[in-house]
Scaffold this motif. Structure first.
Motif, PDB file in Angstrom:
ATOM      1  N   HIS A 166       0.831  -1.204   0.000  1.00  0.00           N
ATOM      2  CA  HIS A 166       0.000   0.000   0.000  1.00  0.00           C
ATOM      3  C   HIS A 166       0.869   1.259   0.000  1.00  0.00           C
ATOM      4  O   HIS A 166       0.638   2.201  -0.773  1.00  0.00           O
ATOM      5  CB  HIS A 166      -0.903  -0.035   1.231  1.00  0.00           C
ATOM      6  N   THR A 167       1.893   1.290   0.829  1.00  0.00           N
ATOM      7  CA  THR A 167       2.724   2.480   0.965  1.00  0.00           C
ATOM      8  C   THR A 167       3.553   2.735  -0.285  1.00  0.00           C
ATOM      9  O   THR A 167       3.640   3.873  -0.764  1.00  0.00           O
ATOM     10  CB  THR A 167       3.645   2.347   2.195  1.00  0.00           C
ATOM     11  N   VAL A 168       4.163   1.689  -0.833  1.00  0.00           N
ATOM     12  CA  VAL A 168       4.983   1.867  -2.035  1.00  0.00           C
ATOM     13  C   VAL A 168       4.116   2.293  -3.218  1.00  0.00           C
ATOM     14  O   VAL A 168       4.498   3.195  -3.994  1.00  0.00           O
ATOM     15  CB  VAL A 168       5.769   0.582  -2.360  1.00  0.00           C
ATOM     16  N   ASN A 169       2.944   1.679  -3.373  1.00  0.00           N
ATOM     17  CA  ASN A 169       2.040   2.105  -4.444  1.00  0.00           C
ATOM     18  C   ASN A 169       1.712   3.589  -4.312  1.00  0.00           C
ATOM     19  O   ASN A 169       1.715   4.339  -5.300  1.00  0.00           O
ATOM     20  CB  ASN A 169       0.736   1.300  -4.392  1.00  0.00           C
ATOM     21  N   MET A 170       1.428   4.022  -3.088  1.00  0.00           N
ATOM     22  CA  MET A 170       1.080   5.425  -2.867  1.00  0.00           C
ATOM     23  C   MET A 170       2.263   6.354  -3.094  1.00  0.00           C
ATOM     24  O   MET A 170       2.105   7.461  -3.620  1.00  0.00           O
ATOM     25  CB  MET A 170       0.535   5.605  -1.454  1.00  0.00           C
ATOM     26  N   MET A 171       3.459   5.931  -2.706  1.00  0.00           N
ATOM     27  CA  MET A 171       4.641   6.774  -2.933  1.00  0.00           C
ATOM     28  C   MET A 171       4.905   6.956  -4.425  1.00  0.00           C
ATOM     29  O   MET A 171       5.306   8.046  -4.870  1.00  0.00           O
ATOM     30  CB  MET A 171       5.850   6.186  -2.217  1.00  0.00           C
ATOM     31  N   LYS A 172       4.677   5.903  -5.204  1.00  0.00           N
ATOM     32  CA  LYS A 172       4.817   6.033  -6.660  1.00  0.00           C
ATOM     33  C   LYS A 172       3.789   7.017  -7.215  1.00  0.00           C
ATOM     34  O   LYS A 172       4.101   7.844  -8.089  1.00  0.00           O
ATOM     35  CB  LYS A 172       4.669   4.671  -7.326  1.00  0.00           C
ATOM     36  N   LEU A 173       2.558   6.939  -6.717  1.00  0.00           N
ATOM     37  CA  LEU A 173       1.528   7.892  -7.136  1.00  0.00           C
ATOM     38  C   LEU A 173       1.880   9.315  -6.704  1.00  0.00           C
ATOM     39  O   LEU A 173       1.618  10.279  -7.432  1.00  0.00           O
ATOM     40  CB  LEU A 173       0.172   7.488  -6.552  1.00  0.00           C
ATOM     41  N   ASP A 198       0.868   5.929   7.543  1.00  0.00           N
ATOM     42  CA  ASP A 198       0.274   4.768   8.230  1.00  0.00           C
ATOM     43  C   ASP A 198       1.247   4.078   9.175  1.00  0.00           C
ATOM     44  O   ASP A 198       0.997   2.930   9.584  1.00  0.00           O
ATOM     45  CB  ASP A 198      -0.231   3.746   7.206  1.00  0.00           C
ATOM     46  N   ILE A 199       2.339   4.729   9.555  1.00  0.00           N
ATOM     47  CA  ILE A 199       3.357   4.036  10.361  1.00  0.00           C
ATOM     48  C   ILE A 199       2.808   3.543  11.694  1.00  0.00           C
ATOM     49  O   ILE A 199       3.254   2.527  12.217  1.00  0.00           O
ATOM     50  CB  ILE A 199       4.597   4.928  10.607  1.00  0.00           C
ATOM     51  N   ALA A 200       1.830   4.241  12.262  1.00  0.00           N
ATOM     52  CA  ALA A 200       1.336   3.858  13.585  1.00  0.00           C
ATOM     53  C   ALA A 200       0.356   2.693  13.540  1.00  0.00           C
ATOM     54  O   ALA A 200      -0.135   2.262  14.581  1.00  0.00           O
ATOM     55  CB  ALA A 200       0.697   5.058  14.286  1.00  0.00           C
ATOM     56  N   LYS A 201       0.089   2.151  12.347  1.00  0.00           N
ATOM     57  CA  LYS A 201      -0.700   0.919  12.310  1.00  0.00           C
ATOM     58  C   LYS A 201       0.038  -0.217  13.025  1.00  0.00           C
ATOM     59  O   LYS A 201      -0.584  -1.178  13.468  1.00  0.00           O
ATOM     60  CB  LYS A 201      -1.028   0.540  10.866  1.00  0.00           C
ATOM     61  N   GLY A 224      -6.036   5.930  17.822  1.00  0.00           N
ATOM     62  CA  GLY A 224      -6.055   5.808  16.372  1.00  0.00           C
ATOM     63  C   GLY A 224      -4.688   6.059  15.757  1.00  0.00           C
ATOM     64  O   GLY A 224      -3.838   6.756  16.330  1.00  0.00           O
ATOM     65  N   HIS A 225      -4.470   5.491  14.551  1.00  0.00           N
ATOM     66  CA  HIS A 225      -3.137   5.573  13.964  1.00  0.00           C
ATOM     67  C   HIS A 225      -2.791   6.951  13.430  1.00  0.00           C
ATOM     68  O   HIS A 225      -1.612   7.281  13.305  1.00  0.00           O
ATOM     69  CB  HIS A 225      -2.943   4.499  12.880  1.00  0.00           C
ATOM     70  N   LEU A 226      -3.771   7.794  13.145  1.00  0.00           N
ATOM     71  CA  LEU A 226      -3.446   9.148  12.688  1.00  0.00           C
ATOM     72  C   LEU A 226      -2.804   9.955  13.818  1.00  0.00           C
ATOM     73  O   LEU A 226      -1.745  10.565  13.643  1.00  0.00           O
ATOM     74  CB  LEU A 226      -4.695   9.868  12.165  1.00  0.00           C
ATOM     75  N   TYR A 227      -3.439   9.943  14.981  1.00  0.00           N
ATOM     76  CA  TYR A 227      -2.897  10.681  16.125  1.00  0.00           C
ATOM     77  C   TYR A 227      -1.551  10.099  16.553  1.00  0.00           C
ATOM     78  O   TYR A 227      -0.579  10.840  16.784  1.00  0.00           O
ATOM     79  CB  TYR A 227      -3.878  10.636  17.296  1.00  0.00           C
TER      80      TYR A 227
END
Length: 318
Positions: A166-173, A198-201, A224-227
């Motif tokens: 998920h993260t690599v796909n998003m970084m390419k985008l 999403d690191i805090a997941k 939550g992972h955002l906070y």
């Protein structure tokens, strides 16, 4: 030989091992308990039901994310396959020589080494010294967990190495979007925040022994992972003496990447980079939902029921 979910037909009896993705204890109209499950292997998922007393079986909600042995028959419930379960228990240590774990536990459909190298290359190529150093520092601290865990419990990328995919796909985008809209987007901020979003997941999830999500941690449910992700980034920025503005922008992108408060965002996106991060997160997660639904559909076919995350049926066009 493993009786894969995709190959089971109506009235087929089976006794085999599957991944327990969900477990819900419920009550009949007369008050007697029964339970529903969601079972999976690398061919797909299927709901299951048992009208027996759940307490007689060695399975509970704590077993989510584990392999279970199931005896049952495949039924048809309103046109949708459903397993009628007669017996179920958690797999024991001596069971693991009876099946190949790769037949049951799904890993991201990627070359994980290739994706890891791409991730590290994109982090190392962040031109801004502060954004690069924050990203490299956090990556070095979370690398082992980050590379293996899912990105979600059930909705999208809920398989091993899903967060990496998920993260690599998003970084390419992110890189593509920053190139196209270079006049208004700070590429280094966007790429760094995309890696960090999403690191805090890692803290949000409780993982099974198979590196699958069995539940949400107390911190995950209460914060939550955002906070938690923004808090981690703030702490590292302060440790590295990153200037206040850059720290603030990273925090804002992480806190707003779900878009709206009713979707979990702490604040709504207030800058172009935050808007892009929200959109590409939604894009990649939704396309993965389509990809997973497409596996059980023929071209020109609708799904039998609504996808609960999208709230509509899915049509396979390709």
């Amino acid at each position: 030989m493993h009786a894969s979910i995709k190959e089971l037909h109506t009235n087929d009896s089976f006794t085999d091992f599957y991944l327990l993705k969900n477990y819900i204890k419920q009550a009949k109209k007369n008050g007697d308990p029964y339970f529903r499950v969601e079972l999976a292997d690398n061919s797909g998922t299927c709901s299951g039901i048992s009208w027996e007393n759940p307490d007689q079986f060695d399975v509970s909600q704590k077993c989510i994310g584990s392999i279970v042995k199931v005896k049952g028959v495949m039924n048809d419930y309103n046109g949708v396959p459903q397993m009628r379960i007669f017996n179920i228990r958690q797999a024991r240590e001596d069971d693991f020589n009876l099946f190949d774990t790769s037949d049951i536990v799904t890993t991201a459909p990627i070359d994980t080494n290739e994706y890891q190298q791409a991730l590290e290359k994109m982090i190392d190529e962040i031109a801004d010294d502060d954004y690069r150093l924050v990203s490299q520092t956090i990556y070095s601290e979370i690398k082992e967990e980050f590379l293996n865990i899912p990105a979600g419990k059930t909705v999208h990328h809920s398989f091993r190495c899903g967060l990496l995919m998920h993260t690599v796909n998003m970084m390419k985008l992110s890189l593509m979007t920053a190139e196209l809209y270079h006049e208004i987007i700070n590429k280094d901020l966007l790429v760094a925040a995309t890696f960090l979003h999403d690191i805090a997941k890692i803290q949000e999830f409780t993982l099974s022994e198979l590196d699958l999500v069995s539940d949400y941690s107390a911190e995950g449910q209460l914060l939550g992972h955002l906070y938690m992700g923004a808090t981690k980034v703030k702490e590292v920025c302060e440790r590295l003496n990153v200037n206040e503005h850059k720290k603030l922008m990273l925090e804002h992108l992480i806190l707003s990447h779900h878009g709206e408060p009713d979707k979990g965002a702490v604040v709504t996106p207030k800058c172009a980079e935050a808007e892009v991060l929200h959109i590409i997160d939604l894009l990649d997660s939704r396309l993965e939902i389509y990809a997973e639904e497409y596996e059980g559909l023929e071209v020109g076919q609708f799904s039998l029921k609504k996808n609960w995350a999208l709230d509509h049926k899915i049509y396979r066009n390709k």
